[in-house]
Design an enzyme around this catalytic site. Structure first.
Site, PDB file in Angstrom:
ATOM      1  N   LYS A 127       0.805  -1.218   0.000  1.00  0.00           N
ATOM      2  CA  LYS A 127       0.000   0.000   0.000  1.00  0.00           C
ATOM      3  C   LYS A 127       0.843   1.275   0.000  1.00  0.00           C
ATOM      4  CE  LYS A 127      -3.300  -2.970   0.324  1.00  0.00           C
ATOM      5  NZ  LYS A 127      -3.903  -3.487  -0.914  1.00  0.00           N
ATOM      6  N   GLY A 137      -9.549  -3.725   5.619  1.00  0.00           N
ATOM      7  CA  GLY A 137      -9.748  -3.033   6.883  1.00  0.00           C
ATOM      8  C   GLY A 137      -9.040  -3.675   8.063  1.00  0.00           C
ATOM      9  N   GLU A 139      -9.061   2.115  -4.814  1.00  0.00           N
ATOM     10  CA  GLU A 139      -9.908   2.628  -3.750  1.00  0.00           C
ATOM     11  C   GLU A 139      -9.574   4.105  -3.502  1.00  0.00           C
ATOM     12  OE1 GLU A 139     -10.585   0.260  -0.400  1.00  0.00           O
ATOM     13  OE2 GLU A 139     -10.586  -1.624  -1.512  1.00  0.00           O
ATOM     14  N   ARG A 197      -6.283  -7.819  -6.477  1.00  0.00           N
ATOM     15  CA  ARG A 197      -6.937  -9.107  -6.265  1.00  0.00           C
ATOM     16  C   ARG A 197      -8.431  -8.962  -6.512  1.00  0.00           C
ATOM     17  NH1 ARG A 197      -9.665  -7.795  -1.686  1.00  0.00           N
ATOM     18  NH2 ARG A 197      -8.623  -6.482  -0.137  1.00  0.00           N
TER      19      ARG A 197
END
Length: 455
Positions: free
Chosen positions: A115, A165, A275, A292
């Site tokens: 990330k 999350g 996102e 994914r």
């Protein structure tokens, strides 16, 4: 590609198995000792136990999974979501053994599955992003504190090697940073086998909008529109819908086009979700790329008519987008998904146990059920507590919401507690029905006393 090993469990494994069978391919299921009796295991053509219940000894055990590939003769592996789905080292090991990893090429899992690295790459391509750090030294709390102070509190601790999350921890001030950091490290290591973390500036009351993409290995990228995943509890998605409600459609379309161009420019392939956080004042801000299949892919399938899992498999095998999809589909209607978790709806503690009753509504047009369980199965404390996804699709958002309320009301689960009473309360709320949910807005809607009456 003739035989696919499904390196996952629960609803993910059951969904992938269905796609594999639809394509006429052979299937290999793996399971831990805790999951031996789950129904999809028996439905696979071949099945292998990969270890005891803890994920690190089974579903995260790379050697065990590669050993099953060798013994079964599988020539491809589908990682599903979670576990090793965004582990670039594992993808490389699968590829090095001469097998197909059904996901983006390992180079993209390396570049975007992490990330922190993804944010740097996307910022270089001009995407707006809130402040963040690179991966921080796990044991050097002084360095972590300096990075947090440079960003400015509040901050959000995030795992670099995973999503969903899990492991995300907000920190209000410097006094709680050390405790939160150690807790996040432990969660990331347990869930993803990777304890590396980074910090991100905490954005107040954003919406969570994500864009679904498919791509072939020849430079072609297709946007399958967006999903709104703003209904979350502690950064865990609870309700998702497509398309995003109460938002400017031109702004969404412009962002989808911009993201498509970036992914095509860098040569991204197979499947991915970008996102974003969104506020009316500042617009879109890049969050991460999930390299994914997403848990919530079913709502996109409902409004586009595209079987995303079958498309993922065919694209990984080298087919072109035009052969797999053809023209870009047109959005049809509205779809909403609720994640049913095995948890106490008042205290939100896990509720493992035996499913003494597990009566879900029968699937029909406009209603889709995804689960890896049946009555009599045990919901283990070792894994994510999701026991089912219930998806409704209708011409309008209002009709899809009513259908989901009806489906949840006709779901009977005994032996464990579930979050269904909480979901029903949110779906009936004025804020949800107005399409005004933000990622931090769910808790304010919940009435503990009302949930106790329903539970």
């Amino acid at each position: 590609m003739k035989k696919i090993l499904i390196a996952n469990r629960g609803a993910a494994a059951a969904r992938i198995l269905r796609a594999v069978k639809a394509l006429g391919l052979q299937s290999v299921a793996v399971y831990s000792e805790a999951d031996a009796d789950l129904p999809y295991v028996r439905q696979a053509d071949e099945r292998f136990c990969v270890g005891p219940a803890p994920a690190r000894d089974s579903y995260l055990n790379q050697d065990a999974l590669l050993g099953v590939m060798a013994r079964s003769g599988a020539d491809a592996l589908h990682p599903g979501y979670g576990f090793l789905s965004e582990n670039a080292q594992f993808a490389r090991r699968v590829e090095a053994a001469g097998h197909c990893f059904i996901g983006p090429s390992s180079q993209w899992i390396d570049a975007l599955g992490n990330k922190a690295a993804a944010r740097s790459l996307m910022q270089r391509h001009g995407l707006p992003a809130g402040g963040s750090t690179g991966i921080l030294p796990g044991a050097n709390l002084a360095a972590v504190r300096r990075a947090a102070e440079a960003l400015g509190f509040p901050v959000l601790i995030k795992p670099a090697g995973g999503g969903g999350g899990i492991g995300m921890v907000p920190v209000e001030d410097a006094g709680s940073l050390a405790v939160c950091w150690e807790r996040a490290r432990g969660m990331a290591e347990k869930a993803f086998g990777d304890a590396s973390l980074y910090l991100e500036r905490f954005i107040q009351a954003p919406r969570h909008i994500e864009f679904q993409f498919l791509a072939d290995r020849y430079g072609n990228v297709l946007s399958l529109y967006e999903r709104d995943c703003s209904t979350q509890r502690r950064y865990q998605k609870v309700i998702e819908e497509a398309p995003a409600p109460a938002i400017d459609r031109q702004a969404v379309a412009d962002m989808a086009s911009r993201l498509s161009a970036i992914l095509g420019e860098i040569g991204y392939d197979v499947i991915g979700t970008v996102e974003m956080l969104y506020t009316p004042d500042s617009g879109f801000s890049f969050l991460e790329v999930n390299t994914r299949l997403q848990v919530e892919h079913a709502i996109t399938e409902a409004v586009t008519g595209v079987d995303i899992v079958q498309a993922q498999i065919r694209l990984a095998a080298g087919e072109t987008l035009s052969a797999v999809i053809g023209q870009k589909p047109v959005l049809k209607g509205h779809a909403i998904e609720a994640r049913v978790y095995a948890e106490d709806p008042v205290r939100f503690l896990p509720s493992p146990g035996v499913l003494k009753a597990f009566d879900l509504p029968a699937a029909r047009p406009g209603l889709r059920i995804e689960t890896g369980y049946a009555a009599g199965n045990r919901v283990s404390s070792h894994y994510d507590p999701m026991v089912a996804k219930i998806v409704t699709h209708a011409e309008t958002r209002e009709a899809a919401t009513r259908a989901l309320i009806d489906a949840l009301g006709n779901t009977r689960v005994e032996g464990i507690k579930t979050n269904i009473p909480m979901i029903l309360q949110v779906l009936r709320s004025e804020r949800f029905q107005a399409g005004a949910m933000t990622v931090d807005g769910l808790q304010a809607l919940i009435s503990t006393e009302a949930i106790k009456e329903q539970a």
